[in-house]
Structure formats: structure tokens, C-alpha cells
Design an enzyme around this catalytic site. Structure first.
Site, mmCIF file in Angstrom:
data_model
loop_
_atom_site.group_PDB
_atom_site.id
_atom_site.type_symbol
_atom_site.label_atom_id
_atom_site.label_comp_id
_atom_site.label_asym_id
_atom_site.label_seq_id
_atom_site.Cartn_x
_atom_site.Cartn_y
_atom_site.Cartn_z
ATOM 1 N N LYS A 1 0.744 -1.456 -0.061
ATOM 2 C CA LYS A 1 -0.154 0.331 -0.294
ATOM 3 C C LYS A 1 0.980 1.412 -0.346
ATOM 4 O O LYS A 1 0.231 1.876 -0.595
ATOM 5 C CB LYS A 1 -0.889 -0.287 1.172
ATOM 6 N N GLU B 1 -3.270 7.770 8.097
ATOM 7 C CA GLU B 1 -4.139 8.857 7.203
ATOM 8 C C GLU B 1 -5.259 8.835 8.038
ATOM 9 O O GLU B 1 -5.776 8.436 9.166
ATOM 10 C CB GLU B 1 -5.184 7.623 6.252
ATOM 11 N N HIS C 1 -15.829 -6.572 5.989
ATOM 12 C CA HIS C 1 -15.180 -6.557 4.797
ATOM 13 C C HIS C 1 -14.976 -7.583 3.698
ATOM 14 O O HIS C 1 -14.280 -7.621 2.337
ATOM 15 C CB HIS C 1 -13.049 -6.313 4.987
ATOM 16 N N ARG D 1 -6.029 -8.138 -10.551
ATOM 17 C CA ARG D 1 -7.147 -8.865 -10.801
ATOM 18 C C ARG D 1 -8.300 -8.405 -11.067
ATOM 19 O O ARG D 1 -9.162 -7.361 -11.108
ATOM 20 C CB ARG D 1 -6.909 -9.859 -9.598
HETATM 21 C C1 MV4 Z 1 -9.866 3.840 4.669
HETATM 22 C C2 MV4 Z 1 -11.375 4.091 6.103
HETATM 23 C C3 MV4 Z 1 -11.199 5.300 6.582
HETATM 24 N N1 MV4 Z 1 -10.714 6.485 6.363
HETATM 25 N N2 MV4 Z 1 -9.110 4.751 5.201
HETATM 26 C C4 MV4 Z 1 -10.797 -0.997 4.242
HETATM 27 C C5 MV4 Z 1 -10.998 -1.641 3.451
HETATM 28 C C6 MV4 Z 1 -9.141 -0.880 2.676
HETATM 29 N N3 MV4 Z 1 -9.296 -0.857 1.044
HETATM 30 C C7 MV4 Z 1 -9.940 0.739 2.174
HETATM 31 N N4 MV4 Z 1 -10.800 0.841 3.956
HETATM 32 C C8 MV4 Z 1 -10.463 1.699 4.695
HETATM 33 N N5 MV4 Z 1 -10.076 2.311 4.649
HETATM 34 C C9 MV4 Z 1 -9.190 5.937 5.552
HETATM 35 N N6 MV4 Z 1 -8.230 6.662 5.402
HETATM 36 C C10 MV4 Z 1 -12.319 3.299 5.892
HETATM 37 C C11 MV4 Z 1 -12.322 1.841 5.505
HETATM 38 C C12 MV4 Z 1 -12.974 1.206 5.418
HETATM 39 C C13 MV4 Z 1 -14.500 0.866 4.555
HETATM 40 C C14 MV4 Z 1 -13.642 1.072 3.175
HETATM 41 C C15 MV4 Z 1 -14.410 0.087 2.040
HETATM 42 C C16 MV4 Z 1 -14.822 -0.636 2.435
HETATM 43 C C17 MV4 Z 1 -15.328 -1.161 3.497
HETATM 44 C C18 MV4 Z 1 -14.698 -0.482 4.551
HETATM 45 C C19 MV4 Z 1 -15.368 -0.859 5.879
HETATM 46 C C20 MV4 Z 1 -14.221 -0.209 7.468
HETATM 47 C C21 MV4 Z 1 -13.158 0.547 6.900
#
Ligand code: MV4
Length: 499
Positions: free
Chosen positions: A122, A206, A241, A298
Site C-alpha cells: 500500500k 491516514e 470487509h 485481478r
Molecule cells: C479507510 C477508511 C477510512 N479512512 N481509510 C478498508 C478496506 C481498505 N481497502 C480501505 N478501508 C478503509 N480505509 C481511511 N483513511 C475506511 C475503510 C473502510 C472500508 C472501506 C471500503 C469498504 C468498506 C470499509 C469498511 C470499513 C472501513
């Protein structure tokens, strides 16, 4: 990747279940011979029967079959295979697999090992896209080790913050820190967890985006410098997730925002010379600001909704691009047609904390009719193996409008007859009927905010049926006029039995 075109004659699908079948269907339509590899648990699976040739590569556990690179390379050599499609999961994002195939003179249908490596980390991904005009969530540029740096960054971006593992992704290895006094412990724990889970203790910070939507953009790139975006999918309805409902297009993007996000996704792809199909994941906050999160290198589970709204076959495009052909369209030629929704039918019990439910599909009749697509890998009578992901099927509906796609999905769910295992169908039916989903005003907290097991209609059909029969019997004894009365919620015993 060679610029010379190389026609693929025979394709090995290094996967199982619905995706193996889905990939082989496109290959067959292209006149390409297919080879299936299967574990001992999958001997009678439909994808094995569908293939032109099939080889058993070992016992049920993935580590002894679907994940053994040497076995797969050997099958390629033995069966004179030109190319491998990895599907999703298993070895689909494994650079070593890609390299091993290339060394054996076999085309890997996917990006370069380098693109996989950069996007798999990441921090490296953020570094790669920097300077390409892609919006990033405010935070640290590199890994943080010391509390001092962490505190200074946290104070600048303001709490709450999120600590993420560089080697994580898909929600693994994240920790929210609400306030200053919790930072020291949060950081220490995040580093040790990352070390334990991924063998890499690198973490970064972040700003925590509250109530975000998960919007991802499908991109497709050829090896001649052309990269297009195939619009977005909204995947905010997920649980721990794990996505459960996906739709395309998003109910909230304006054409202007769609274009900006699409172009940002193309920039992300170009930053690593991406080739093939990829997905760029963004968070969208309440103010409609979007931020790059990660890129999945993918074909994704939810790719069918994109196929439904674009009229494209993503697997065929992947194969063409891997052969060295140019994309058969330009960005301007791509249009969104209608609306599509996908639900994932898992063998899990939504009434019981989504506990995996193993068992045999004693009844299995998927829905049919206009605008309905089912991508599945099981048949009636089959047992769901415990060794793999418990997804039974993906149900996709397409309609002229979002409302039509939703009502069609409700109809299709009601027509889906599965017995023998509990499934997420009841949960998805609940989502379709929920006001927040219907209005489009939902975010990644939907399940937490709106769902409780007792909201499921017919949460336990067996128990409800027994209760209804007992009640009817008691009422009959007392006052005959109640004998034929259906159960309190109007569900007849016949309807309950059908499930
Ligand atoms: C975040 C966030 C809030 N703020 N980043 C979870 C999966 C990963 N790909 C990124 N994710 C998140 N990153 C910041 N700075 C909240 C999530 C997140 C989330 C993102 C997408 C779909 C579902 C989620 C469920 C919980 C938290």
C-alpha cells in the site's frame, strides 16, 4: 510483454468454482481449448466437466493443490498450454507465479509482476501514484516507526486517524485511533499485529474518513499505451470487509465526478504501466471528495455488473490484450446502459452472525428470466467443500433503471430455491427492501447501522414452520374458525417450505 501478437490456442484456468466456469465459457466462445485443474474435493464440479481437458492436482487443501506453482507449471508443459488465467484469489496476485509461467514460455493473463508487487504494497502504491494527480487521504508519506513522528502527523491531520499496515489491504491490519492519549498503544499494537500477520511491521497513518462509500473503477489497458475506464461499481454494502451487494453505476456519482474518478483511475494504472483488467479502489466521503485507496490487480468477483452496463466481456478483453491486441474501443465509445446489481450467495447464516453453514444443496434451483444472470459453480445434490470460500453463486440483475434492477433482484431472490444450507439470500432480500438502499443514501456502515438478525423474514424457516403448525393446532382445538389462519406475518407454510 512481446509486441508481437501471439494467438492463444489453449488456456489453463488456475482456479475453481464459478470463476473457472465463467472464464472457460468466454474461452470456448473464442475457439480456445480449455484445461481445468482440480483438487480431489472438486472432482465432480461443473467446471471440471465443462473443460476440454482436466487434471487432478492434489488433495483438497489449497496449499496442496490450487496454490502449488510447480504443479501448475508442469500441467502447462504437459498439456502444451499457451496461457493461464488465474481468476481471483489463489495465485491471481502472486508475482512468483507470473514469473514462473513467463520462464516456461506461458502467457500469464494479468499485469506484470512489478505492477502486482507495487500495488500489493500500500505504501509503494501511494508512492507510485504521487505526482500523477491522484487524490490521496492526508497522512504520512512513508512508514512510521517512532511515536514522535506519528504524533506530529496526527496533530496536523487531526484525530481520528487510521493506522494501516503497508502489507495489508482489503481492510486487514487497520486500527482507528480516536485521540492523542491512545496513539502510543495504538501504534505499538498496529506494528506488532502487522509483523505477526504479514511478516512486515511497516505501518502508515491516514486521516480517518468517517462514513465513506467504497467506489471502485474498472480499468482495462492494452500493451499499446491505451487505458480506458469502464465506469464504477459501488460496493459499500459489505460485512467485515466482505462485499455482499455491489452495483453499477453508483447511485450518487454525477457524470462530472464519474469522469474525474475514471481519469484518476487511468492515471493510477499508467503509473505502473498496467496491462489487462484492474480495479482502482476509492473512498468517497460525505462531501463527495474521493481518495485513492488501493488497486486490485485481478479480475474481481463483482466484474459482472460492469459487463452488464457496458455490454463488454471482460474475460475476452483480458485474453485479447494478453495476445497483444489493441483495445477494440476508445473511451468516448463507452457508454453506460441501464443499471446492474450483484448479490453474493454465501453458504452462511445471516441469522447466526453469518456463520459458515456447510452442507449439501438438497434443493438448488437458480432463478431465470429477463435481465437475470447467475454465475455459479454448483448443482443440486453437491456438497459445499469446507476447504474453500463458501460462495455458492453470484446473482446479477440488469434493468433499464436502478429501480428496475432492484425489483428484478427481489423477484429473482424470491425465485431462488436453495435448501440444505442457510444462505445470505435472506440478508440480501432485506437489503433490497431497505429504505436506505432504495434511496441510494448508504455507506460502508450500512450493516452496522441498519441490520439486526431479527429483522430477517423467516429467519429460521424450520422453527417458524413448527411454531406456525403448533399455533394452528392449538387454535384449532380452541376455536375452529382460526384453523386455516396463516402465521402472524402472512407467510404460508408452503412458502416457508420452499426455501
Ligand atoms: C479507510 C477508511 C477510512 N479512512 N481509510 C478498508 C478496506 C481498505 N481497502 C480501505 N478501508 C478503509 N480505509 C481511511 N483513511 C475506511 C475503510 C473502510 C472500508 C472501506 C471500503 C469498504 C468498506 C470499509 C469498511 C470499513 C472501513
Amino acid at each position: 510483454m512481446a509486441k508481437k501478437n501471439r494467438k492463444i490456442q489453449k488456456l489453463l484456468v488456475a482456479n475453481r468454482g464459478e470463476i473457472a466456469l465463467r472464464v472457460m465459457r468466454s474461452a470456448r466462445e473464442m475457439g480456445i481449448k480449455t484445461v481445468a485443474v482440480f483438487s480431489e474435493a472438486d472432482r465432480i464440479a461443473p467446471f471440471v466437466r465443462f473443460a476440454d481437458e482436466a487434471v487432478c492436482i492434489g488433495p483438497a487443501p489449497s496449499k496442496e493443490s490450487y496454490l502449488v506453482i510447480e504443479k501448475l507449471v508442469k500441467v502447462c508443459t504437459d498439456f502444451k498450454v499457451d496461457a493461464v488465467h488465474p481468476g481471483y484469489g489463489f495465485l491471481s496476485e502472486n508475482g512468483a507465479f507470473c514469473t514462473a509461467l513467463e520462464q516456461a514460455g506461458v502467457i500469464f493473463i494479468g499485469p506484470t509482476p512489478n505492477a502486482m508487487k507495487v500495488m500489493g504494497d500500500k505504501l509503494a502504491a501511494k508512492e507510485a501514484v504521487k505526482g500523477h494527480g491522484v487524490p490521496l487521504v492526508p497522512g504520512t508519506e512513508g512508514a512510521v516507526n517512532g511515536l514522535e513522528v506519528a504524533m506530529s502527523v496526527a496533530k496536523t491531520i487531526t484525530f481520528p486517524i487510521l493506522i494501516k499496515a503497508a502489507a495489508g489491504g482489503g481492510g486487514k491490519g487497520m486500527r482507528i485511533v480516536e485521540k492523542e492519549s491512545e496513539l502510543k498503544e495504538g501504534l505499538e499494537r498496529a506494528i506488532s499485529e502487522a509483523q505477526n500477520a504479514f511478516g512486515d511491521g511497516s505501518v502508515f497513518i491516514e486521516k480517518y474518513v468517517a462514513g465513506p462509500r467504497h467506489i471502485e473503477v474498472q480499468i482495462m489497458a492494452d500493451t499499446h499505451g491505451n487505458t480506458c475506464y469502464l465506469f464504477e461499481r459501488e460496493c459499500s454494502i459489505q460485512r467485515r470487509h466482505q462485499k455482499v451487494v455491489e452495483e453499477a453505476p453508483s447511485a450518487v456519482l454525477t457524470p462530472e465526478l464519474r469522469k474525474r474518478m475514471g481519469e484518476a483511475a487511468v492515471s493510477v494504472a499508467k503509473s505502473v504501466d498496467y496491462r489487462g483488467a484492474g480495479t482502482v479502489e476509492f473512498l468517497l466521503d460525505e462531501k463527495m471528495n474521493f481518495y485513492f485507496m488501493e488497486m486490485n490487480t485481478r479480475l474481481q468477483v463483482e466484474h459482472p455488473v460492469t459487463e452488464m452496463i457496458t455490454g463488454l466481456d471482460l474475460v475476452k478483453l483480458q485474453i485479447r490484450v494478453a495476445e497483444g491486441e489493441k483495445l477494440p474501443f476508445t473511451q468516448d465509445e463507452l457508454k453506460i446502459n441501464g443499471h446492474a446489481i450483484e448479490i453474493r450467495v454465501y453458504a452462511e447464516d445471516p441469522a447466526n452472525n453469518f456463520l459458515p453453514d456447510i452442507g449439501t444443496l438438497t434443493t438448488y434451483r437458480p432463478p431465470q428470466g429477463p435481465g437475470v444472470r447467475v454465475d455459479d459453480g454448483f448443482e443440486e445434490g453437491m456438497t459445499i467443500p469446507i476447504h474453500y470460500d463458501p460462495m455458492i453463486a453470484k446473482l446479477i440483475t440488469h434493468g433499464a433503471t436502478r429501480e428496475e434492477a432492484i425489483t428484478r433482484m427481489e423477484r429473482a431472490i424470491d425465485d431462488y430455491a436453495i435448501s440444505g444450507v442457510e444462505t445470505t439470500l435472506t440478508f440480501c432480500r432485506f437489503v433490497m427492501g431497505h429504505q436506505s438502499f432504495r434511496s441510494g443514501a448508504y455507506d460502508t456502515h450500512f450493516v452496522r447501522d441498519h441490520f439486526a438478525p431479527e429483522m430477517l423474514e423467516g429467519a429460521d424457516p424450520e422453527e417458524q414452520l413448527v411454531a406456525a403448525l403448533v399455533a394452528a393446532h392449538l387454535l384449532q382445538d380452541r376455536s375452529p374458525e382460526h384453523a386455516e389462519r396463516p402465521s402472524a406475518n402472512g407467510t404460508s407454510a408452503w412458502k416457508l417450505k420452499r426455501r
